[in-house]
Design an enzyme around this catalytic site. Sequence first.
Site, PDB file in Angstrom:
ATOM      1  N   HIS A  41       0.841  -1.207   0.000  1.00 55.53           N
ATOM      2  CA  HIS A  41       0.000   0.000   0.000  1.00 55.53           C
ATOM      3  C   HIS A  41       0.875   1.255   0.000  1.00 55.53           C
ATOM      4  O   HIS A  41       0.571   2.240  -0.681  1.00 55.53           O
ATOM      5  CB  HIS A  41      -0.893   0.030   1.241  1.00 55.53           C
ATOM      6  CG  HIS A  41      -1.877  -1.106   1.334  1.00 55.53           C
ATOM      7  ND1 HIS A  41      -1.792  -2.082   2.291  1.00 55.53           N
ATOM      8  CD2 HIS A  41      -2.980  -1.407   0.598  1.00 55.53           C
ATOM      9  CE1 HIS A  41      -2.790  -2.934   2.160  1.00 55.53           C
ATOM     10  NE2 HIS A  41      -3.534  -2.555   1.133  1.00 55.53           N
ATOM     11  N   ARG A 192      -4.110 -10.306   3.746  1.00 54.62           N
ATOM     12  CA  ARG A 192      -4.573 -11.659   4.097  1.00 54.62           C
ATOM     13  C   ARG A 192      -3.420 -12.596   4.461  1.00 54.62           C
ATOM     14  O   ARG A 192      -3.662 -13.679   4.988  1.00 54.62           O
ATOM     15  CB  ARG A 192      -5.399 -12.250   2.952  1.00 54.62           C
ATOM     16  CG  ARG A 192      -6.780 -11.596   2.821  1.00 54.62           C
ATOM     17  CD  ARG A 192      -7.686 -12.384   1.874  1.00 54.62           C
ATOM     18  NE  ARG A 192      -9.068 -11.919   1.940  1.00 54.62           N
ATOM     19  CZ  ARG A 192      -9.618 -11.079   1.068  1.00 54.62           C
ATOM     20  NH1 ARG A 192      -8.907 -10.589   0.066  1.00 54.62           N
ATOM     21  NH2 ARG A 192     -10.884 -10.715   1.199  1.00 54.62           N
TER      22      ARG A 192
HETATM   23  P1  AMP Z   1      -6.496  -3.877  -0.579  1.00 57.13           P
HETATM   24  O1  AMP Z   1      -6.341  -3.082   0.681  1.00 57.13           O
HETATM   25  O2  AMP Z   1      -6.009  -5.266  -0.473  1.00 57.13           O
HETATM   26  O3  AMP Z   1      -7.864  -3.735  -1.181  1.00 57.13           O
HETATM   27  O4  AMP Z   1      -5.502  -3.197  -1.621  1.00 57.13           O
HETATM   28  C1  AMP Z   1      -5.560  -1.827  -1.884  1.00 57.13           C
HETATM   29  C2  AMP Z   1      -4.657  -1.515  -3.046  1.00 57.13           C
HETATM   30  O5  AMP Z   1      -3.331  -1.909  -2.731  1.00 57.13           O
HETATM   31  C3  AMP Z   1      -5.047  -2.274  -4.318  1.00 57.13           C
HETATM   32  O6  AMP Z   1      -4.884  -1.421  -5.437  1.00 57.13           O
HETATM   33  C4  AMP Z   1      -4.062  -3.408  -4.332  1.00 57.13           C
HETATM   34  O7  AMP Z   1      -3.791  -3.887  -5.623  1.00 57.13           O
HETATM   35  C5  AMP Z   1      -2.836  -2.735  -3.758  1.00 57.13           C
HETATM   36  N1  AMP Z   1      -1.910  -3.728  -3.217  1.00 57.13           N
HETATM   37  C6  AMP Z   1      -2.192  -4.717  -2.334  1.00 57.13           C
HETATM   38  N2  AMP Z   1      -1.098  -5.476  -2.116  1.00 57.13           N
HETATM   39  C7  AMP Z   1      -0.101  -4.954  -2.880  1.00 57.13           C
HETATM   40  C8  AMP Z   1       1.270  -5.304  -3.119  1.00 57.13           C
HETATM   41  N3  AMP Z   1       1.841  -6.337  -2.513  1.00 57.13           N
HETATM   42  N4  AMP Z   1       1.982  -4.547  -3.977  1.00 57.13           N
HETATM   43  C9  AMP Z   1       1.398  -3.489  -4.613  1.00 57.13           C
HETATM   44  N5  AMP Z   1       0.117  -3.116  -4.443  1.00 57.13           N
HETATM   45  C10 AMP Z   1      -0.629  -3.839  -3.590  1.00 57.13           C
END
Ligand code: AMP
Length: 283
Positions: A41, A192
Site C-alpha cells: 500500500h 490476508r
Molecule cells: P487492498 O487493501 O487489499 O484492497 O488493496 C488496496 C490496493 O493496494 C489495491 O490497489 C491493491 O492492488 C494494492 N496492493 C495490495 N497489495 C499490494 C502489493 N503487494 N503490492 C502493490 N500493491 C498492492
Amino acid sequence: MARRPLVARSVPALRTIVSRYRAKRETVALVPTMGALHDGHLSLVRAARKRARRVIVSIFVNPAQFAPTEDFKTYPRSFDADLAMLAAHKVDLVWAPSVAVMYPADFSTKIAPGGPALVGLEDKFRPHFFGGVATVVSKLFLQTAPDFAIFGEKDYQQLKVVTRMARDLDLPLRVIGVPTVREKDGLAMSSRNAYLSPSERKIAPLLYRVLKDTAAAIRAGASLSATVAQGRGAIETAGFTLDYLEARHAETLLPAQFAKDGPLRLLVAAKIGKTRLIDNIRV
Ligand code: AMP
C-alpha cells in the site's frame, strides 16, 4: 512525529476539504485501500505523492465485494496503526466512511462491469466481486474527484476492470498501476497473509516461484499449454487447492493459446488451508 492526516468520515466533510484543495488548484491522487496497510500500500502512496500535490487514502472494507461465506467480518482492521503509517508518508487526508455512510439503508444502484470483469478468472470464483469493486470505486472516485487513482498490479484483473470502467464512463481521471511489492522470499504482500500459519507461510512463496519459472519457460519458447499444466501440477503437489493458473492476454485478459498472442500475463489464485492467495506476473 509526522503530522497526522486529516480524517473525513462523512461525504460533506470530505467535500469541504477537497474543495479547499481545488480552490488552490492543487492536484489530487486517490489510493483506495481496505486498510491493514503494508509496504505494498505504501508503494502506492509513494506513487501518488510523485503525481499529485495532495494524496487521499481511502480506508473502507467494502462489504459489497465479499460473499456471505467470505471473510468480511474477520478481515484485519488496524486503523490506528494505518493512520500512523500514513502520517509518516505525509498523506494529506484519510477518507474513512462507515458502511452506513457508503451504503445508506435504501442504497439501490450497482455498476455491472463487463470486458475484463467477465473472463473466467476471479469472476468465476468470486462472482459478486467485481460488481462490488466497481460500485465502490466509482463512488470513491465521485466522492474524492481525484486527478489520479493508484491501484496495485497485485490485483491485476481489478486494475484492468477499473481502468476499463474509467474509460467507458469517461471518468475525468487517470488510473495508474503500480508493480507488486513482495516479501524477501517472493510472496506478494497482502493483508490476508496475516491469516497464514507458520507452516502455510513457508509454502506460500511457491506460487511466485511457479509464476517465474512458467513465465521463463514460455519466454524460452516452451509450449504454453504444457508449461502452464506443469505449473498447475507443481502448485497442487505443494498442497494448494488451485482455483486457476492461466496465461492471458495482458490487456484484454482473454485466453491465449500461443506466446505470439501476447503480451501475456500469468495469473494465479490458490488456497492454502483457509487462505486464498492471488498473484500474477508479466511473461
Ligand atoms: P487492498 O487493501 O487489499 O484492497 O488493496 C488496496 C490496493 O493496494 C489495491 O490497489 C491493491 O492492488 C494494492 N496492493 C495490495 N497489495 C499490494 C502489493 N503487494 N503490492 C502493490 N500493491 C498492492
